[in-house]
Design a protein around this motif. Structure first.
Motif, PDB file in Angstrom:
ATOM      1  N   GLY A 189       0.849  -1.191   0.000  1.00 58.50           N
ATOM      2  CA  GLY A 189       0.000   0.000   0.000  1.00 58.50           C
ATOM      3  C   GLY A 189       0.878   1.232   0.000  1.00 58.50           C
ATOM      4  N   MET A 190       0.487   2.256  -0.734  1.00 58.02           N
ATOM      5  CA  MET A 190       1.356   3.428  -0.863  1.00 58.02           C
ATOM      6  C   MET A 190       0.582   4.735  -0.719  1.00 58.02           C
ATOM      7  SD  MET A 190       4.034   4.472  -3.908  1.00 58.02           S
ATOM      8  CE  MET A 190       2.810   4.746  -5.180  1.00 58.02           C
ATOM      9  N   VAL A 245      -3.172   5.763  -2.128  1.00 57.42           N
ATOM     10  CA  VAL A 245      -4.003   6.797  -1.512  1.00 57.42           C
ATOM     11  C   VAL A 245      -3.213   8.096  -1.442  1.00 57.42           C
ATOM     12  CG1 VAL A 245      -5.467   5.271  -0.139  1.00 57.42           C
ATOM     13  CG2 VAL A 245      -3.278   6.013   0.791  1.00 57.42           C
ATOM     14  N   ASN A 246      -3.941   9.224  -1.401  1.00 53.72           N
ATOM     15  CA  ASN A 246      -3.245  10.489  -1.158  1.00 53.72           C
ATOM     16  C   ASN A 246      -3.188  10.736   0.345  1.00 53.72           C
ATOM     17  OD1 ASN A 246      -5.698  11.517  -0.362  1.00 53.72           O
ATOM     18  ND2 ASN A 246      -5.773  13.139  -1.870  1.00 53.72           N
ATOM     19  N   ASP A 247      -2.495  11.807   0.747  1.00 61.14           N
ATOM     20  CA  ASP A 247      -2.234  11.994   2.178  1.00 61.14           C
ATOM     21  C   ASP A 247      -3.497  12.246   2.993  1.00 61.14           C
ATOM     22  OD1 ASP A 247      -2.623  14.465   1.001  1.00 61.14           O
ATOM     23  OD2 ASP A 247      -0.757  15.348   1.715  1.00 61.14           O
ATOM     24  N   LEU A 532       0.151   4.331   8.142  1.00 62.76           N
ATOM     25  CA  LEU A 532      -0.953   3.529   8.661  1.00 62.76           C
ATOM     26  C   LEU A 532      -2.137   3.541   7.704  1.00 62.76           C
ATOM     27  CD1 LEU A 532      -0.841   4.507  12.444  1.00 62.76           C
ATOM     28  CD2 LEU A 532       0.082   2.465  11.353  1.00 62.76           C
ATOM     29  N   GLY A 533      -2.413   4.712   7.093  1.00 63.23           N
ATOM     30  CA  GLY A 533      -3.512   4.803   6.134  1.00 63.23           C
ATOM     31  C   GLY A 533      -3.279   3.942   4.915  1.00 63.23           C
ATOM     32  N   ALA A 534      -2.023   3.888   4.447  1.00 59.11           N
ATOM     33  CA  ALA A 534      -1.698   3.034   3.296  1.00 59.11           C
ATOM     34  C   ALA A 534      -1.918   1.570   3.647  1.00 59.11           C
ATOM     35  CB  ALA A 534      -0.255   3.272   2.862  1.00 59.11           C
ATOM     36  N   ALA A 535      -1.547   1.195   4.877  1.00 59.65           N
ATOM     37  CA  ALA A 535      -1.739  -0.184   5.313  1.00 59.65           C
ATOM     38  C   ALA A 535      -3.219  -0.522   5.467  1.00 59.65           C
ATOM     39  CB  ALA A 535      -1.004  -0.421   6.634  1.00 59.65           C
ATOM     40  N   VAL A 536      -3.989   0.402   6.031  1.00 62.86           N
ATOM     41  CA  VAL A 536      -5.427   0.166   6.219  1.00 62.86           C
ATOM     42  C   VAL A 536      -6.128   0.047   4.866  1.00 62.86           C
ATOM     43  CG1 VAL A 536      -7.575   1.199   7.057  1.00 62.86           C
ATOM     44  CG2 VAL A 536      -5.540   1.230   8.503  1.00 62.86           C
ATOM     45  N   ALA A 537      -5.758   0.922   3.917  1.00 62.23           N
ATOM     46  CA  ALA A 537      -6.352   0.844   2.574  1.00 62.23           C
ATOM     47  C   ALA A 537      -6.095  -0.528   1.956  1.00 62.23           C
ATOM     48  CB  ALA A 537      -5.783   1.949   1.685  1.00 62.23           C
TER      49      ALA A 537
END
Length: 542
Positions: A189-190, A245-247, A532-537
């Motif tokens: 995820g990125m 995902v974006n920031d 964390l957001g990249a991992a959750v996505a």
């Protein structure tokens, strides 16, 4: 005798000035500092046309006047209309992502996450443990950070992505189970902090990156995931870029994993942006592009990248200093709202006002420090340090200002008290405009959720699956209680008093509506939100 009479007259003038300033709502200290600054400059032979107290009174009127009382509510109403219009037609903002599903909080496992920013590449192994593990729902097992310096930014085309692949391999290889080249790809995820043309949850065409990067040369329009995959394969690492995902979206997702009421992600640092989870029906169909029917069948809501900074044209409260900033800007009308609220610009607004004030009032001895003649030389970090100094002597503020902006005039406590007050007007206006934006989006979302719920109850919605009804009912319930806004960024995290001011403006806006009885917006810090957001996505795809 004559010196005594002169001193008594000066004291009388100070008292008169203090009384006038108190009537304007200022402290006794501010009043005395304002008088003595003007008086000493006048005695040194400088031509003074305005007292510091009068200049600050005008600045307060220009900067804060248009957002006081009901005027902030009116600004929010106008912003909401701009948001509605852009949701239907504007191709440059209000962009629906491919992330429609928020985390349940039950997702678990270890995920590889990348955060590619303007100055740093971070590669991390993130473990998600779920909400039942309160306090440690997500843990960064391992993280390596790599500086993106001038040399790296100058790497052209594939050379930049080969450099990325090498750093990814270094991190993954530390775990023997992950450092492999098997036929089973390792999902990644990125969070990508540059423009892309997203074509799926994992697909995106590379666009010009800006910020001095040359990586897009010869690769424009090519699939970003395939580029990274190929570079990694050459390093013996088989990865699959499964989520981009974006920031702002990453901030929303990272907090929603822990706090189920999260529906907004706010980034406020050098720039500003907001992501919001909206019903798909609020967005014009052409903006979805050529998405497969399967996506539309599953999605009731979608995370929308608002590109907030682009809004506000012709409705924002503009001062003469904002006009000067705009006049010198290479793209003056590109991001009107960002120019009034983000960390890149707050210091510049204050610098332009200070250039006005010094010759008019005699503050700083009537001498403009040479460095302040340069565009953007007064940065927001300096203002933050100055506003943080609450001491009587303002010694820390004096020291940092003198160090960064040396002058033949030794800065005094009265000089820095003046600048501190001016900076507070600029930062408070920023907080008020961000509050108006959040409130407008919160109202827009609540209205759209109610409309969708009504359509479902009447059986007129295009899809009435149980899942959609349940999700919408949850959305409706949340809209009438507390909605969490996850935030990240240097200004909202570090600028003294900013969070408190922002929350206060939001509370005042909500209190002025019928929804204010039991509803609310709560700000919440999202730590390490990009990774964390990249991992959750990535986990949500499973």
């Amino acid at each position: 005798m004559r010196p005594l009479i002169s001193a008594m007259a000066s004291l009388r003038d100070v008292l008169v000035a203090a009384i006038k300033s108190l009537l304007r709502g200022r402290s006794v200290l501010q009043a005395f500092l304002a008088y003595w600054t003007t008086s000493s400059a006048a005695n040194s032979g400088k031509k003074i046309t305005t007292s510091t107290a009068d200049f600050l009174a005008e600045a307060e009127k220009l900067i804060l006047g248009p957002i006081s009382g009901d005027q902030l509510q009116e600004l929010s109403r106008k912003l909401k209309q701009q948001f509605k219009d852009a949701l239907m037609t504007n191709p440059a903002c209000m962009l629906p992502s491919y992330n429609f599903q928020l985390p349940t909080g039950q997702e678990s496992g270890e995920f590889l996450a990348l955060d590619v920013g303007g100055s740093t590449l971070r590669v991390a192994l993130v473990e998600l443990r779920g909400r039942p593990v309160s306090g440690s729902e997500s843990v960064i097992v391992r993280m390596d950070s790599f500086k993106i310096d001038h040399h790296v930014r100058n790497l052209t085309g594939r050379k930049f992505f080969d450099w990325m692949a090498e750093k990814i391999h270094q991190t993954v290889a530390k775990d023997s189970e992950k450092g492999h080249s098997s036929d089973t790809p390792l999902p990644v995820g990125m969070a990508w902090s540059f423009p892309i043309e997203q074509t799926s949850s994992k697909g995106a065409n590379l666009c010009g990156m800006g910020k001095g990067f040359l990586a897009a040369e010869g690769l424009l329009g090519q699939d970003l995931g395939e580029i990274i995959k190929l570079s990694c394969l050459e390093k013996g690492l088989h990865v699959e870029l499964s989520s981009i995902v974006n920031d702002s979206s990453a901030t929303l997702l990272s907090a929603a994993y822990i706090t189920p009421s999260t529906r907004f992600g706010l980034i406020l640092g050098t720039g500003v942006n907001i992501a919001v989870h909206l019903p798909v029906t609020t967005i014009g169909k052409p903006k979805y592009g050529d998405r497969p029917d399967s996506w539309h069948e599953k999605a009731s809501h979608v995370i929308v990248n608002t590109e907030l900074g682009m809004f506000g044209k012709d409705i924002l409260p503009i001062t003469r200093w904002d006009e000067l900033l705009k006049k010198a800007h290479p793209r003056p009308d590109f991001q009107p709202l960002e120019q009034l609220v983000s960390g890149y610009y707050l210091g510049e607004i204050c610098r332009l006002a200070l250039l006005d004030a010094i010759p008019q009032t005699g503050v700083f001895g009537g001498i403009v420090p040479p460095s302040l003649q340069t565009l953007y030389s007064l940065d927001t970090e300096t203002l933050s340090i100055i506003e943080k100094d609450n001491s009587k002597t303002l010694s820390s503020a004096i020291q940092i200002f003198q160090l960064r902006h040396p002058s033949s005039h030794q800065a005094t406590a009265s000089d820095l008290a003046f600048l501190r007050t001016l900076a507070s007007y600029v930062s408070r206006r920023s907080a008020s405009i961000v509050a108006a934006s959040l409130f407008a989006l919160w109202e827009l979302k609540a209205e759209a959720d109610r409309t969708l719920l009504s359509a479902l109850s009447e059986g007129s919605a295009s899809t009435a699956a149980d899942r959609l009804i349940a999700q919408t009912e949850t959305e409706h319930k949340i809209a009438h209680e507390i909605t969490t806004v996850a935030f990240n960024g240097s200004v909202i995290e570090n600028y003294p008093g900013y969070q408190k001011n922002l929350q206060g403006y939001i509370d005042d806006l909500i209190a002025g509506t019928d929804a204010g009885k039991g509803a609310g917006i709560q700000l919440a810090f999202a730590k390490e939100s990009s990774l964390l957001g990249a991992a959750v996505a990535l986990a949500c795809l499973d």
